[in-house]
Design a protein around this motif. Structure first.
Motif, mmCIF file in Angstrom:
data_model
loop_
_atom_site.group_PDB
_atom_site.id
_atom_site.type_symbol
_atom_site.label_atom_id
_atom_site.label_comp_id
_atom_site.label_asym_id
_atom_site.label_seq_id
_atom_site.Cartn_x
_atom_site.Cartn_y
_atom_site.Cartn_z
ATOM 1 N N ARG A 9 0.836 -1.199 0.000
ATOM 2 C CA ARG A 9 0.000 0.000 0.000
ATOM 3 C C ARG A 9 0.869 1.247 0.000
ATOM 4 N N VAL A 10 0.586 2.129 -0.947
ATOM 5 C CA VAL A 10 1.430 3.306 -1.156
ATOM 6 C C VAL A 10 0.563 4.551 -1.136
ATOM 7 N N VAL A 11 0.998 5.556 -0.384
ATOM 8 C CA VAL A 11 0.364 6.874 -0.408
ATOM 9 C C VAL A 11 1.378 7.866 -0.958
ATOM 10 N N ASN A 12 1.001 8.552 -2.027
ATOM 11 C CA ASN A 12 1.872 9.584 -2.588
ATOM 12 C C ASN A 12 1.312 10.949 -2.235
ATOM 13 N N GLY A 30 1.653 -3.454 -9.549
ATOM 14 C CA GLY A 30 0.557 -3.978 -8.751
ATOM 15 C C GLY A 30 0.396 -3.389 -7.375
ATOM 16 N N ALA A 31 1.230 -2.417 -6.972
ATOM 17 C CA ALA A 31 1.026 -1.767 -5.684
ATOM 18 C C ALA A 31 -0.276 -0.973 -5.722
ATOM 19 N N ASP A 32 -0.969 -0.933 -4.585
ATOM 20 C CA ASP A 32 -2.188 -0.125 -4.475
ATOM 21 C C ASP A 32 -1.759 1.292 -4.126
ATOM 22 N N VAL A 33 -1.757 2.168 -5.127
ATOM 23 C CA VAL A 33 -1.257 3.535 -4.970
ATOM 24 C C VAL A 33 -2.429 4.501 -4.870
ATOM 25 N N ILE A 34 -2.478 5.234 -3.774
ATOM 26 C CA ILE A 34 -3.437 6.324 -3.615
ATOM 27 C C ILE A 34 -2.654 7.631 -3.653
ATOM 28 N N GLU A 35 -2.983 8.463 -4.623
ATOM 29 C CA GLU A 35 -2.256 9.719 -4.805
ATOM 30 C C GLU A 35 -3.149 10.880 -4.387
ATOM 31 N N LEU A 36 -2.615 11.706 -3.514
ATOM 32 C CA LEU A 36 -3.367 12.857 -3.029
ATOM 33 C C LEU A 36 -3.147 14.037 -3.968
ATOM 34 N N VAL A 37 -4.237 14.608 -4.438
ATOM 35 C CA VAL A 37 -4.192 15.676 -5.438
ATOM 36 C C VAL A 37 -4.675 16.972 -4.802
ATOM 37 N N CYS A 38 -3.913 18.023 -4.999
ATOM 38 C CA CYS A 38 -4.274 19.326 -4.446
ATOM 39 C C CYS A 38 -5.445 19.912 -5.225
ATOM 40 N N PRO A 39 -6.504 20.348 -4.533
ATOM 41 C CA PRO A 39 -7.639 20.960 -5.236
ATOM 42 C C PRO A 39 -7.179 22.120 -6.116
ATOM 43 N N GLY A 40 -7.671 22.138 -7.332
ATOM 44 C CA GLY A 40 -7.310 23.191 -8.276
ATOM 45 C C GLY A 40 -6.149 22.839 -9.171
ATOM 46 N N SER A 41 -5.342 21.841 -8.784
ATOM 47 C CA SER A 41 -4.149 21.531 -9.572
ATOM 48 C C SER A 41 -4.486 20.840 -10.883
ATOM 49 N N ARG A 42 -5.681 20.290 -11.005
ATOM 50 C CA ARG A 42 -6.074 19.626 -12.244
ATOM 51 C C ARG A 42 -7.115 20.423 -13.025
ATOM 52 N N ASP A 43 -7.241 21.702 -12.692
ATOM 53 C CA ASP A 43 -8.209 22.529 -13.412
ATOM 54 C C ASP A 43 -7.848 22.624 -14.895
ATOM 55 N N GLY A 55 -2.863 3.614 -13.420
ATOM 56 C CA GLY A 55 -2.808 2.553 -12.428
ATOM 57 C C GLY A 55 -3.040 2.997 -11.003
ATOM 58 N N LYS A 56 -3.300 4.282 -10.782
ATOM 59 C CA LYS A 56 -3.450 4.806 -9.420
ATOM 60 C C LYS A 56 -4.912 5.117 -9.122
ATOM 61 N N ARG A 57 -5.165 5.302 -7.834
ATOM 62 C CA ARG A 57 -6.440 5.887 -7.400
ATOM 63 C C ARG A 57 -6.135 7.288 -6.884
ATOM 64 N N LEU A 58 -6.913 8.242 -7.333
ATOM 65 C CA LEU A 58 -6.659 9.646 -7.038
ATOM 66 C C LEU A 58 -7.751 10.194 -6.131
ATOM 67 N N THR A 59 -7.340 11.083 -5.242
ATOM 68 C CA THR A 59 -8.313 11.730 -4.362
ATOM 69 C C THR A 59 -7.869 13.152 -4.087
ATOM 70 N N TYR A 60 -8.811 14.082 -4.168
ATOM 71 C CA TYR A 60 -8.500 15.463 -3.812
ATOM 72 C C TYR A 60 -8.393 15.577 -2.297
ATOM 73 N N LEU A 81 4.182 2.327 2.440
ATOM 74 C CA LEU A 81 5.104 3.313 1.895
ATOM 75 C C LEU A 81 4.410 4.653 1.760
ATOM 76 N N CYS A 82 5.096 5.714 2.172
ATOM 77 C CA CYS A 82 4.627 7.080 1.971
ATOM 78 C C CYS A 82 5.678 7.826 1.160
ATOM 79 N N ILE A 83 5.256 8.428 0.051
ATOM 80 C CA ILE A 83 6.150 9.186 -0.827
ATOM 81 C C ILE A 83 5.891 10.672 -0.626
ATOM 82 N N GLU A 84 6.968 11.413 -0.459
ATOM 83 C CA GLU A 84 6.844 12.850 -0.174
ATOM 84 C C GLU A 84 7.895 13.619 -0.964
ATOM 85 N N ASN A 85 7.458 14.579 -1.785
ATOM 86 C CA ASN A 85 8.409 15.551 -2.337
ATOM 87 C C ASN A 85 7.772 16.934 -2.357
ATOM 88 N N MET A 86 7.307 17.312 -1.156
ATOM 89 C CA MET A 86 6.691 18.614 -0.973
ATOM 90 C C MET A 86 7.759 19.696 -0.914
#
Length: 865
Positions: A9-12, A30-43, A55-60, A81-86
């Motif tokens: 399980r991976v959180v980006n 095959g990792a279950d990747v949930i990627e956190l998306v900043c509101p407005g960034s996909r406008d 291959g990911k699941r996305l959530t604002y 796993l937690c991925i961070e490049n803030m």
């Protein structure tokens, strides 16, 4: 059948390119990747979103919303796993750094957390706190000065490249680092934070270009010039650049010893044919035969000598550097006249059929339109979009596992709070060790893994070196004779064969094949880049090796192969061919006048990382299932990954291109300063007016900003930008400048001690404790080591492995590559062969302790002049 990373399980929370690339590569296995998306960034959706989201699941998630931060931390509590490049300091401020997450009560009795951090610069670097834009990293890492081989000869303005080296390499190394840390956790129950500084990741791509061999024979000079010109004349001309006109510059460039076997030729249809087979024993002759010019050249007095020959007669077609200017021009003109008689596509097809790496120089849109690439799976149609994108970058399969089918991204939550649920049950993981049970942090994450490396040139060997960096015992298996020339067979190895022992075996004879089979029985991994047909003849197909060792991990790298088994895997190729075919050379310069975008940095090194990630995924499968695994990737996959922003069809191409480009926008641009230096200025999109206001420019266009910055020294530019969020200005550095300030010298005594350790045959040369350096550079990105007693016979300065920095394991201080065959006896003794058996193998030429072509060199040297 489970996927290689099933249950992981991976959180980006990275949100930027590097984190998205790393999580993409994990999701594809095959990792279950949930990627956190900043509101407005996909406008404003970008063309590359369809690829990076795959291959990911996305959530604002809006961290300012009530409950969003707590919900995010709860999600990570159940993640592996937690991925961070803030941006700098943001993760710590939010409590999303590894130290804060690993100490949460919910993890007290659960699986240990692995964190991947992707900062711009390493800890201790004064630039670490600055916003690290793509151009910021490229400017600091020698990319804008050294990607064109001839550019440093006369200096001048830097060359902007749109290739996102930092994010592509940082993300790919990040996926490897995360895989290594997960493998380490599955073995020991220990979580940790692994850091991949993007600047150091970019330096991995510049590896061979950064290498310096003091006093090396002229034939290895890059670009190809005599010492007199390279070290004498051109440094003077650099000082006089302002007074050198275009005609004088062109005259100077005529001193380049252009290799007839790696260059561009104009065909009858006006298209450009690129060939890349310089000085290769079989390949260069096959190229000349295909062009029909062998007899005319032999009639002019040329010969096919050995590429290892030190003869200076100037007639050896297999040593281009030894050719006199007139004779080299004669070869080039003879070939050019032949190429001009047929269309480029016909020549490319004929050359490839003869085993000669070549292609028509193309745009990336022509690449995506190629039906052969679609048939091989190198390119695919993205589901529901009608667009063509790269196929799966890495293929991992075995009797119990297979990489999953490609699938489009899915939005699992749009509330902005973060409430998704995990898809699969968690992967079983050993409990964290008791507090009084310590893990040996002086060992690498692959300590105990044995690798047989039969690859050559750069991509495959760089895979082996990466494994050695993290503790694997890597043994290089070489053939009795080298068909590639010394530059490829030996000089490239000064970078990519570090940390390995060297053995020579003849796999074509029964005794040599039997010795290799015993090594396979004791190995964990077999790595090669041999085409399918010759691999089968040598017994290197996966099924052949799995019959010897049912738990073996095999890895094959090809030039143009995809996930599907077809004829594309049989096409020969090198990094420059992939660049030319996939649109990089045309974008960097132009379709009519293409230029190579650095040697090896576009396809070779990134493909090597992909292969290493696949091998570690295979080791994770073996931990889970006890089964063998086959891994495959190719230069064609790597060359698409390195240019991921452009890797979709049907884009409106508004890409910065050409050798005059200095940036992609006003907010991301190279500028000349009053103190004679160049800097890269980066700020947030849309902040051009704020940038101009801070700098005191008359307007917010490039011309106005260039005018004001030209009146300011770099420190003043940096001072004026303070307070503008997201803005930074960094100096453009060349590889020469970086080498001058970031090199440590190695004490002379360390080589003697190392030789004494290895003499008994019991110490792995792939993993050695770091010797205390004679001089130490300050903390920060980039560290190089100068070895005055290098086994090649010349002082060598090379980058140290700083691109993956684990907190709970060591990174090996790699031993330098020794002469081919140095460790043949040692490795065979370790495998259980008796003294008499080894002596017999050497006597019957099943094994060798040296290449015959190198025996004429003085003791302590292995680079022919």
């Amino acid at each position: 059948m489970l996927t290689p990373l099933h249950g992981f399980r991976v959180v980006n929370i990275g949100r930027h390119w590097a984190g998205r690339v790393a999580s993409l590569l994990l999701a594809e296995q095959g990792a279950d990747v949930i990627e956190l998306v900043c509101p407005g960034s996909r406008d404003k959706p970008q063309p590359f979103d369809i690829l990076l989201d795959r291959g990911k699941r996305l959530t604002y998630v809006d961290f300012k919303a009530s409950g969003a931060l707590d919900a995010t931390k709860a999600l990570i509590d159940d993640a592996d796993l937690c991925i961070e490049n803030m941006r700098p300091g943001a993760a710590v401020k939010l409590g999303l750094d590894h130290a804060s997450l690993a100490m949460r009560e919910a993890r007290a009795h659960g699986r240990a957390l692995v964190s991947l951090s992707l900062p711009g610069f390493a800890e201790g670097d004064p630039r670490r706190s600055q916003p690290a834009w793509e151009g910021t990293i490229n400017a600091a890492s020698g990319v804008f000065t050294d990607v064109l081989a001839t550019h440093q000869l006369l200096g001048g303005a830097p060359l902007f490249t749109a290739i996102p080296m930092a994010s592509a390499y940082g993300g790919t190394l990040g996926a490897l680092a995360a895989s290594l840390a997960l493998h380490h956790r599955q073995s020991h129950g220990v979580g940790q934070c692994v850091e991949v500084p993007l600047a150091d990741a970019t330096m991995f791509a510049m590896g061979w270009l950064m290498l310096e061999v003091e006093g090396q024979p002229e034939r290895y000079n890059y670009p190809s010039l005599s010492d007199e010109m390279l070290h004498g004349a051109f440094p003077i001309f650099r000082e006089l650049r302002q007074s050198i006109g275009a005609e004088q510059e062109a005259n100077l460039m005529r001193h380049l010893r252009e290799p007839p076997g790696i260059t561009f030729y104009k065909a009858a249809d006006g298209r450009t044919l690129f060939v890349c087979v310089n000085d290769h024993v079989h390949g260069f002759r096959a190229m000349l035969q295909t062009f029909g010019v062998v007899e005319p050249l032999l009639d002019q007095g040329f010969i096919f000598g050995s590429p290892f020959s030190e003869c200076k007669a100037g007639i050896n077609l297999l040593n281009h550097f030894s050719l006199s200017p007139l004779r080299r021009r004669a070869v080039l003109d003879t070939i050019a006249a032949a190429v001009a008689t047929r269309p480029a596509s016909e020549w490319a097809e004929a050359l490839n059929a003869a085993g000669v790496p070549s292609c028509v120089v193309q745009t990336i849109d022509e690449w995506f339109a190629d039906p052969k690439l679609r048939a091989s799976g190198v390119t695919v149609e993205a589901p529901g979009s009608g667009k063509v994108v790269p196929g799966r970058f890495l293929d991992v399969r075995g009797s119990t596992t297979a990489s999953p089918p490609l699938r489009a991204a899915a939005w699992c939550d749009t509330s902005g709070v973060c409430t998704p649920k995990w898809r699969d049950p968690p992967v079983p993981s050993p409990s964290p060790p008791a507090q009084d049970c310590s893990i040996d942090a002086t060992c690498g994450m692959l300590h105990g893994i044995k690798v047989l490396d039969l690859s050559n040139i750069i991509a495959g060997p760089s895979t082996g070196r990466l494994l050695a960096e993290h503790g694997a015992d890597v043994v290089q298996i070489l053939p009795p004779v080298s068909w590639p020339p010394p530059l490829h067979a030996l000089h490239f190895g000064l970078d990519v064969n570090q940390g390995k022992r060297s053995v020579i075996l003849d796999l074509k004879c029964a005794s040599g094949a039997a010795a290799f089979a015993r090594l396979v029985q004791q190995a964990d991994v077999v790595l090669h880049n041999i085409l399918d047909a010759p691999a089968a003849r040598l017994g290197l197909e996966h099924q052949q090796l799995a019959r010897i060792n049912p738990k073996i991990i095999t890895c094959q790298l090809s030039a143009f192969g995809g996930p599907e088994d077809d004829a594309s895997r049989q096409l020969p190729g090198y990094d420059p061919v992939a660049q030319a075919a996939a649109g990089i050379m045309a974008r960097f310069s132009s379709l009519e006048n293409p230029k190579m975008h650095a040697l090896a940095s576009c396809a070779d090194y990134i493909t090597g990382i992909l292969a290493a990630q696949g091998i570690v995924a295979g080791l994770l499968v073996r931990q889970r299932d006890g089964a063998s695994v086959a891994v495959h990737t190719s230069l064609a996959m790597g060359v698409q990954l390195v240019q991921f922003p452009f890797a979709t069809s049907q884009q409106l191409r508004n890409e910065p291109s050409g050798l005059q480009a200095l940036g992609e926008s006003t907010e991301q641009h190279l500028y000349s300063t009053a103190d004679g230096t160049w800097c890269f200025v980066g700020c947030r999109p849309g902040d051009a007016e704020l940038l101009a206001l801070k700098l005191g420019a008359a307007g917010s266009d490039v011309q106005s900003l260039s005018a004001i910055i030209a009146e300011l020294a770099l420190p003043e530019v940096q001072e004026r930008l303070r307070g503008l969020a997201g803005a930074s200005a960094v100096a453009v550095m060349s590889l020469r400048q970086i080498r001058a300030v970031r090199t440590e010298s190695m004490p002379c005594s360390s080589r003697t001690e190392e030789a004494a350790q290895s003499a008994g045959g019991h110490t792995s040369l792939g993993f050695q404790p770091a010797p205390q350096p004679a001089s130490v550079v300050s903390p920060g990105s980039f560290r190089l080591r100068r070895d005055a007693n290098h086994p090649c016979g010349y002082p060598v300065t090379a980058p140290m492995p700083t691109w993956i920095q684990p907190a709970a394991a060591a990174v090996s201080s790699l031993t330098p590559p020794h002469a081919p065959g140095t460790h043949t006896r040692e490795v065979l003794f370790e495998a259980g062969f008796s003294f008499e058996e080894v002596t017999e193998m050497l006597a019957c030429s099943a094994a060798y302790d040296a290449w015959d072509d190198l025996k004429m060199l003085p003791p302590g040297q292995y680079l022919p002049r």
